[in-house]
Write an enzyme that holds these catalytic residues in place. Structure first.
Site, PDB file in Angstrom:
ATOM      1  CB  SER A   1      54.967  -6.626  76.829  1.00 31.05           C
ATOM      2  OG  SER A   1      55.915  -6.208  76.654  1.00 31.05           O
TER       3      SER A   1
ATOM      4  CG  ASP B   1      54.816  -4.789  73.342  1.00 32.79           C
ATOM      5  OD1 ASP B   1      55.966  -4.898  73.694  1.00 32.79           O
ATOM      6  OD2 ASP B   1      54.445  -3.326  73.933  1.00 32.79           O
TER       7      ASP B   1
HETATM    8 MG    MG Z   1      57.085  -4.466  75.542  1.00 36.12          MG
END
Ligand code: MG
Length: 449
Positions: A97, A243
């Site tokens: 992330s 992401d």
């Molecule tokens: Mg993320």
């Protein structure tokens, strides 16, 4: 910080230090066994270590007899959607992330494309840590098949959702700038915008894992985007994290709206179309309470973390929910934070009105958030919570996740981090100064315990 972190939602660490291919393979086998074999969807973001861990995940899952459906490079929400649409037994996202480029992580999803809850996560950990022989017979080793462009299905799911009206947006022909931090959103997000009839200017949309700005879509990382919005006379700018589950918005004046407002704007649109409750974590802006109140619906507050919000949304049949870090969850499409979904909802909101985004934003209730960290042990926080209860503050006390004190004109939330020996202090008030002063006051009180 430790270089390997193991939690119920998966494993995360610095590549080659804490996080190594053998550990990833071992946990992938454990997850495959937990799922009982069957189809598992796998995808990864654009990090350089992605292909290496992808092979480790394949290896681990094949050893557990799973049929792997590989999506290759794609966003986390695309994997979540694919698990559901392809009726897989589970999913694995290879992404850290918003962590820096030298980190990576493996996150597990159940057969609904939702991140594992604590109970299921613990079960996977137990399997990984036990020495049980779970490998299948050599004749039963799993397989790998590839789906090249699930993005098309993801975009289709969004534009056919009913709430999103592509014709209306195409008619407006919005001029949009998009910044995907060279992450997993780099292809799908511009493609979605083109599908919605926008003229698109791309920055940081080469999916090469070179995070050319700070990875989080917070105002201090969006300087280039703001400047490009002004230079191209764009109607709006969008930015996501690597992401693409978190989204932030810049108005036509080049002003970065706090990422808290991604959910607020999305909720405004959804509530104008359908009545229903909403859900958000306890740290999310109070502007959402005002929006809910105006629409005559309830807001349900949950612990921080996507799975907690999703569980509450299912339980209360909410029409929208999410987290203040830019994570919009819209169940009409799927139960996961999704930057593409947020983008479509906000453009839809913009297309409903003839006014520029800055005007629409100015009419929303305004609050300002201040965040700090205090390095203290979690028992200090527990002690502070007890003391606060005994002293019976003239405030509403919410202990859903740590301690939240709600006063008439501000709130403060103290929550221990799951990954570091710190307590996060988050305050929200009607001005930046007041929010800063409240968070400062509580950080000091905590440090002096
Ligand atoms: Mg993320």
């Amino acid at each position: 910080m430790q270089s390997l972190m193991i939690s119920v939602s998966g494993i995360r660490g610095i590549v080659g230090e804490g996080l190594t291919p053998d550990i990833v393979a071992r946990f992938s086998t454990a997850f495959g066994l937990f799922c009982g074999g069957g189809p598992i969807v796998v995808g990864r973001d654009t990090r350089l270590s992605g292909p290496m861990f992808e092979h480790a995940v394949f290896s681990g899952l094949m050893a557990a007899g799973c049929e792997i459906i590989n999506l290759g490079m794609c966003t986390t929400p695309t994997i979540q959607l694919a698990v559901e649409k392809l009726k897989a037994r589970g999913g694995i996202a290879i992404t850290a992330s918003h962590n820096p480029e030298d980190w990576n992580a493996v996150k597990f999803m159940d057969n609904r494309g939702m991140f594992l809850n604590a109970q299921n996560g613990l079960e996977v950990l137990e399997i990984a840590e036990s020495k049980q022989e779970g490998y299948v017979h050599y004749r039963d080793i799993g397989t790998v098949s590839h789906i090249d462009n699930f993005n098309i299905e993801h975009i289709k799911a969004i534009i056919c959702s009913g709430t999103v009206k592509p014709e209306k947006m195409r008619h407006r022909n919005f001029n949009v700038v998009v910044d995907c931090v060279n992450g997993a959103g780099s292809i799908i997000l511009p493609d979605l915008l083109l599908e919605l009839g926008c003229d698109v200017t791309k920055i940081n949309c080469t999916p090469n894992g070179d995070f050319s700005r700070g990875a989080e879509p917070v105002p201090e990382n969006l300087g280039d985007l703001c400047e490009t919005v002004v230079n191209t006379k764009a109607d709006i700018g969008f930015a996501c994290d690597p992401d693409a589950d978190r989204l932030a918005v810049v108005d036509e004046k080049g002003r970065p709206l706090s990422e808290e407002y991604t959910l607020v704007l999305s909720a405004k649109l959804v509530l104008s179309e359908k009545k229903g409750d909403i859900a958000a974590n306890v740290s999310t802006t109070a502007a959402l309470d005002v929006v809910a109140q105006e629409a005559g619906v309830k807001i349900h507050r949950t612990k921080v973390g996507e799975i907690h919000v999703v569980q509450k949304m299912i339980e209360q049949n909410c029409v929208i929910g999410g987290e203040g870090n830019g994570g919009v969850i819209f169940p009409e499409i799927h139960y996961g934070r999704d930057a593409m979904v947020g983008t479509a909802l906000i453009l839809q909101y913009l297309s409903e009105f003839e006014e520029p985004l800055s005007k629409l934003y100015d009419r929303l209730p305004h609050y300002y958030i201040s965040k700090r960290k205090v390095t203290v042990e979690s028992k200090t926080l527990n002690h502070f919570i007890e003391k606060t209860r005994e002293e019976n503050y003239a405030a509403k006390i919410d202990t859903t996740d740590g301690l939240k004190l709600i006063f008439p004109h501000y709130w403060v939330h103290l929550r221990k981090s799951n990954t570091e020996p710190i307590v996060r202090v988050i305050a929200e008030a009607k001005s930046t100064e007041e929010a800063d002063s409240v968070s400062g006051r509580y950080a000091k009180m905590l440090a002096e315990q």
